[in-house]
Design a protein around this motif. Structure first.
Motif, PDB file in Angstrom:
ATOM      1  N   GLN A 106     -14.530  44.398  10.282  1.00  0.00           N
ATOM      2  CA  GLN A 106     -15.304  44.339   9.046  1.00  0.00           C
ATOM      3  C   GLN A 106     -15.424  42.899   8.566  1.00  0.00           C
ATOM      4  N   ASP A 107     -14.327  42.152   8.626  1.00  0.00           N
ATOM      5  CA  ASP A 107     -14.367  40.750   8.210  1.00  0.00           C
ATOM      6  C   ASP A 107     -15.360  39.966   9.056  1.00  0.00           C
ATOM      7  N   TRP A 108     -15.363  40.239  10.370  1.00  0.00           N
ATOM      8  CA  TRP A 108     -16.252  39.494  11.249  1.00  0.00           C
ATOM      9  C   TRP A 108     -17.698  39.905  11.012  1.00  0.00           C
ATOM     10  N   ARG A 109     -17.929  41.164  10.653  1.00  0.00           N
ATOM     11  CA  ARG A 109     -19.288  41.634  10.336  1.00  0.00           C
ATOM     12  C   ARG A 109     -19.841  40.862   9.154  1.00  0.00           C
ATOM     13  N   VAL A 110     -19.009  40.639   8.163  1.00  0.00           N
ATOM     14  CA  VAL A 110     -19.436  39.891   6.983  1.00  0.00           C
ATOM     15  C   VAL A 110     -19.709  38.431   7.354  1.00  0.00           C
ATOM     16  N   ALA A 111     -18.781  37.836   8.111  1.00  0.00           N
ATOM     17  CA  ALA A 111     -18.965  36.442   8.518  1.00  0.00           C
ATOM     18  C   ALA A 111     -20.218  36.275   9.371  1.00  0.00           C
ATOM     19  N   LEU A 112     -20.485  37.235  10.247  1.00  0.00           N
ATOM     20  CA  LEU A 112     -21.665  37.173  11.101  1.00  0.00           C
ATOM     21  C   LEU A 112     -22.943  37.226  10.277  1.00  0.00           C
ATOM     22  N   ALA A 113     -22.958  38.062   9.265  1.00  0.00           N
ATOM     23  CA  ALA A 113     -24.136  38.170   8.407  1.00  0.00           C
ATOM     24  C   ALA A 113     -24.430  36.837   7.720  1.00  0.00           C
ATOM     25  N   PHE A 114     -23.382  36.199   7.237  1.00  0.00           N
ATOM     26  CA  PHE A 114     -23.566  34.907   6.576  1.00  0.00           C
ATOM     27  C   PHE A 114     -23.970  33.829   7.578  1.00  0.00           C
ATOM     28  N   THR A 115     -23.431  33.903   8.797  1.00  0.00           N
ATOM     29  CA  THR A 115     -23.783  32.912   9.813  1.00  0.00           C
ATOM     30  C   THR A 115     -25.281  32.951  10.107  1.00  0.00           C
ATOM     31  N   GLY A 116     -25.839  34.164  10.196  1.00  0.00           N
ATOM     32  CA  GLY A 116     -27.265  34.288  10.426  1.00  0.00           C
ATOM     33  C   GLY A 116     -28.079  33.679   9.293  1.00  0.00           C
ATOM     34  N   ARG A 117     -27.673  33.927   8.064  1.00  0.00           N
ATOM     35  CA  ARG A 117     -28.396  33.390   6.907  1.00  0.00           C
ATOM     36  C   ARG A 117     -28.233  31.870   6.808  1.00  0.00           C
ATOM     37  N   ALA A 118     -27.098  31.359   7.322  1.00  0.00           N
ATOM     38  CA  ALA A 118     -26.827  29.921   7.246  1.00  0.00           C
ATOM     39  C   ALA A 118     -27.861  29.100   7.997  1.00  0.00           C
ATOM     40  N   ALA A 119     -28.536  29.721   8.980  1.00  0.00           N
ATOM     41  CA  ALA A 119     -29.564  29.001   9.740  1.00  0.00           C
ATOM     42  C   ALA A 119     -30.732  28.592   8.853  1.00  0.00           C
TER      43      ALA A 119
END
Length: 218
Positions: A106-119
Motif C-alpha cells: 500500500q505504501d508503495w502504491r501511494v509512492a508510485l502514484a506520486f512518482t507518476g505525477r512528479a513528472a
C-alpha cells in the motif's frame, strides 16, 4: 489560538487520509472533499490548513517519504546496537521500500502514484529527486563504512556501487509490484541479497546474523 503541535497533527491527519484514498482508489480520486470525508473533518478545515489541492498533495508526498526514512533510520539504529553486518543493514533498509506485504504494498502504491505525477509537477519532482539523492548517499556511506571494516573491497567506488544497488532494488520493486506471482516476495529478496553479496564480499567482526538469513515479508 491553536498550538503548533495541533496544527501539525491536523496536517498529518489530512496527509494520512490522502494516502488511504490513493491506495484504495488512485490519485485521480483525491479531491479536497473526498479527503475531508476520509479524514472525518470538514472541507473548510482542510482548506484552512491547505490553500489548494496541489499544496495538500505536496505535503502528503513529503509525509510518505519522511515516514519511510523514519522507519529506515529506526531499523538501522536498532541494527547498529546489536552489531549487524552492514550488508544486512542495507538489505533490510531497501526491503522497507519493497511491496513485500500488504502494508508495504500500500505504501508503495501511494509512492508510485506520486512518482507518476512528479513528472508533470516540478515541486513533486524536486521531492522525488531529493529522496533519490538521499537514498544513494546513504548506500554510498554504508559502502564506505563497509570498506573500513572489511566487508567491501577497498578498491570499489562507493558512488558507483550505490547507483547500481539503488537501481537494482528499484527494478526489483517495480517487477514485484506489477507481477507478484511471477516474482514472489521471497524471490525478490533472494535476488537483492545475492546482488549485495557480490559487493559485500569481505568479513566484518560485527555480525549477529548468518549470511543466509534474510528479512521476512511481514
Amino acid at each position: 489560538m491553536p498550538r503548533v503541535a495541533d496544527h501539525e497533527e491536523r496536517r498529518l491527519q489530512v496527509a494520512a487520509a490522502v494516502g488511504r484514498v490513493i491506495a484504495a482508489e488512485g490519485l485521480n480520486a483525491v479531491t479536497v472533499a473526498r479527503t475531508a470525508a476520509e479524514a472525518g473533518i470538514s472541507v473548510g478545515l482542510v482548506q484552512h490548513y491547505f490553500r489548494s489541492k496541489d499544496e495538500m498533495l505536496l505535503f502528503a508526498y513529503g509525509h510518505v517519504l519522511e515516514r519511510f526514512e523514519q522507519r529506515v533510520t529506526a531499523l538501522i539504529g536498532s541494527a547498529e546496537v546489536v552489531g549487524t553486518r552492514i550488508e544486512h543493514m542495507v538489505l533490510d533498509a531497501l526491503a522497507e521500500s519493497m511491496p513485500l506485504d500488504t502494508e508495504r504494498r500500500q505504501d508503495w502504491r501511494v509512492a508510485l502514484a506520486f512518482t507518476g505525477r512528479a513528472a508533470d509537477d516540478p515541486r513533486l519532482g524536486e521531492l522525488k529527486t531529493a529522496a533519490l539523492n538521499r537514498t544513494r548517499a546513504h548506500i554510498a556511506q554504508a559502502v564506505v563504512n563497509a570498506k573500513e571494516c572489511g566487508e567491501v573491497d577497498a578498491g570499489r567506488d562507493e558512488h558507483v556501487e550505490a547507483a547500481r544497488i539503488a537501481a537494482y532494488a528499484e527494478g526489483l520493486t517495480s517487477h514485484l509490484y506489477a507481477d507478484p506471482e511471477g516474482l514472489p516476495p521471497a524471490a525478490a529478496l533472494a535476488a537483492l541479497a545475492d546482488h549485495l553479496a557480490g559487493v559485500f564480499t569481505g568479513v566484518c567482526t560485527l555480525r549477529d546474523r548468518e549470511p543466509g538469513e534474510r528479512p521476512s515479508a511481514r
